[in-house]
Scaffold this active site. Structure first.
Site, short mmCIF file in Angstrom:
data_model
loop_
_atom_site.label_atom_id
_atom_site.label_comp_id
_atom_site.label_asym_id
_atom_site.label_seq_id
_atom_site.Cartn_x
_atom_site.Cartn_y
_atom_site.Cartn_z
N LYS A 180 0.81 -1.22 0.00
CA LYS A 180 0.00 0.00 0.00
C LYS A 180 0.84 1.26 0.00
O LYS A 180 0.41 2.31 -0.45
CB LYS A 180 -0.95 0.02 1.20
CG LYS A 180 -2.10 -0.97 1.07
CD LYS A 180 -3.24 -0.60 2.00
CE LYS A 180 -4.43 -1.52 1.79
NZ LYS A 180 -5.53 -1.23 2.72
N LYS A 190 -8.45 -11.18 -9.37
CA LYS A 190 -9.47 -11.19 -8.33
C LYS A 190 -10.49 -10.08 -8.58
O LYS A 190 -10.11 -8.98 -8.99
CB LYS A 190 -8.71 -10.96 -7.02
CG LYS A 190 -9.50 -11.05 -5.76
CD LYS A 190 -8.56 -10.96 -4.57
CE LYS A 190 -9.10 -9.93 -3.59
NZ LYS A 190 -8.51 -9.94 -2.29
N LYS A 236 -12.52 -3.72 -6.30
CA LYS A 236 -13.07 -2.41 -6.62
C LYS A 236 -12.11 -1.61 -7.49
O LYS A 236 -12.52 -0.65 -8.13
CB LYS A 236 -13.47 -1.65 -5.35
CG LYS A 236 -12.36 -1.48 -4.34
CD LYS A 236 -12.88 -0.77 -3.10
CE LYS A 236 -11.82 -0.66 -2.01
NZ LYS A 236 -11.60 -1.92 -1.30
P1 AMP Z 1 -11.35 -5.76 0.50
O1 AMP Z 1 -12.46 -5.18 -0.28
O2 AMP Z 1 -10.21 -6.21 -0.33
O3 AMP Z 1 -10.95 -4.92 1.69
O4 AMP Z 1 -11.90 -7.11 1.13
C1 AMP Z 1 -12.89 -7.20 2.12
C2 AMP Z 1 -13.21 -8.66 2.35
O5 AMP Z 1 -13.74 -9.25 1.16
C3 AMP Z 1 -11.99 -9.51 2.73
O6 AMP Z 1 -12.40 -10.46 3.69
C4 AMP Z 1 -11.61 -10.18 1.44
O7 AMP Z 1 -10.97 -11.41 1.64
C5 AMP Z 1 -12.95 -10.36 0.74
N1 AMP Z 1 -12.79 -10.29 -0.73
C6 AMP Z 1 -12.39 -9.21 -1.44
N2 AMP Z 1 -12.36 -9.48 -2.76
C7 AMP Z 1 -12.74 -10.77 -2.90
C8 AMP Z 1 -12.91 -11.65 -4.03
N3 AMP Z 1 -12.70 -11.25 -5.27
N4 AMP Z 1 -13.32 -12.91 -3.79
C9 AMP Z 1 -13.56 -13.33 -2.54
N5 AMP Z 1 -13.42 -12.57 -1.44
C10 AMP Z 1 -13.01 -11.30 -1.60
#
Ligand code: AMP
Ligand code: TRP
Length: 351
Positions: A129, A212, A215
């Site tokens: 980050k 993956k 956002k």
């Molecule tokens: P983030 O938006 O990256 O902060 O992720 C928030 C939560 O969503 C975390 O627990 C991640 O592991 C899960 N997460 C984010 N992107 C994915 C994805 N593409 N598939 C599965 N889980 C996800």
């Protein structure tokens, strides 16, 4: 015959997790990979275990990078409403906002004082980050983030912490800090186990199915936002990238696009991937995608309606967050009092 009243209530192991309020909507990956699993943890598990869940919105983590205050406030409430819409149930789980519990920041400071600079510097998420703008301009908060996360966890003495693979290193640091505190002072913390969500729960980008779903996707068409207009989401499913064959078959290496759609279909409908492969044998991608689009619409439509209902009349949501904070405080304040005592702080005087 044993007196029922004298039988101690079964102690339910706690589970705890947090999610940051950094978008206007959760995407399908957050929903299937995190939030929906939280809802599942509220039910009795196949092995008979039932958990005591604590789930919170990590608004203090969000300000490790600059946030517009109005946007942060809105996103925090939207995030909380979406937890409820996803089935996280305030009767069974404590649902709260991190900033409502000063104990998190208070224990966070103690955790920072327990962490060495070198240890913090090894955190790969900080490296990632801070790489963009350079370490020199990253906030100290971003550097200290894993110690706040350790505090978030240790305050509740959970048995399990459900997180994605990307948080594993932070969980390891949390365990190291717990161990260090316990041996330096007195056994205070329980060492939490990560509950790493299965790789199969990972959802990929619809346009770039080897990346993956995120956002920060390169194209908005690759991402399904849970609060988006369902017709838009249906269209995105129908135009998802597949391959030049016409066979609905799970093969992550050769057919990442179709495999991702199968995974989404299975997760949303509860039908196994094998059964879906059999059902769509010889039918081609058009029918398959169109049926999946219907399934997505059936899930997101009530999700969206419930989220908006909770946000339009805030009485219920505010009450849930107030009660959640109260339940959390009952646990967190006790842990913090033990910690303050053990590190040698003088208890406050009353006059
Ligand atoms: P983030 O938006 O990256 O902060 O992720 C928030 C939560 O969503 C975390 O627990 C991640 O592991 C899960 N997460 C984010 N992107 C994915 C994805 N593409 N598939 C599965 N889980 C996800
Ligand atoms: N760091 C986690 C994430 O970005 C969110 C989080 C903050 C968390 N505190 C936590 C997760 C405590 C589990 C436990 O996904």
């Amino acid at each position: 015959m044993p007196d029922a009243a004298a039988t101690p209530p079964a102690v339910r192991p706690r589970v705890l997790s947090g999610i940051q309020p950094t978008a206007d909507s959760y995407h399908l990956g957050n929903y299937l990979g995190a939030v929906r699993n939280w809802a599942d943890l509220q039910s009795v598990q196949p092995d008979g275990t039932s958990y005591e869940p604590f789930f919170f919105i990590a608004d203090q983590h969000a300000i490790t990078v600059e946030q517009d205050p109005k946007v942060l406030r809105r996103r925090t409430l939207v995030a909380a409403a979406q937890l409820l819409a996803a089935g996280v149930d305030p009767e069974r789980s404590a649902i709260f906002l991190q900033s409502h519990l000063p104990e998190h920041a208070q224990l966070g400071w103690v955790m920072q004082c327990l962490t060495s600079f070198g240890e913090a510097r090894r955190m790969t998420q900080f490296k990632d980050k801070s790489a963009k703008g350079g370490e020199g301009s990253s906030s100290v908060g971003l550097f200290a983030y894993p110690m706040l996360m350790a505090a978030d966890i240790l305050l509740y003495r959970p048995a399990y912490v459900p997180v994605g693979e990307d948080q594993r290193q932070h969980l390891e640091l949390t365990r190291d800090l717990a161990q260090r505190f316990n041996s330096r002072y007195k056994k205070t913390f329980r060492l939490p186990e990560p509950y790493i969500l299965k790789e199969t729960a990972k959802i990929y980008d619809l346009q770039e199915p080897t990346a993956k779903m995120s956002k920060s996707a390169s194209s908005p068409n690759g991402l399904i936002d849970m609060l988006d207009d369902p017709t838009v989401s249906a269209k995105k499913i129908r135009s998802a990238v597949t391959d030049s064959e016409a066979e609905v078959r799970f093969d992550e290496v050769a057919k990442p696009g179709v495999s991702n759609l199968l995974r989404i279909f299975s997760a949303l409908s509860g039908v196994s991937i094998e059964k879906l492969e059999a059902d769509y044998a010889g039918k081609g991608y058009g029918v398959f995608k169109s049926d999946l689009a219907d399934v997505v619409v059936d899930v997101v439509t009530p999700f969206r309606a419930r989220t908006h209902e909770l946000l339009d009349d805030r009485t219920e949501l505010d009450g849930v967050l107030a009660r959640g904070a109260e339940r959390a405080r009952a646990v967190a304040s006790k842990t913090l009092a033990d910690v303050y005592d053990r590190v040698g702080f003088v208890p406050p005087f009353t006059v």
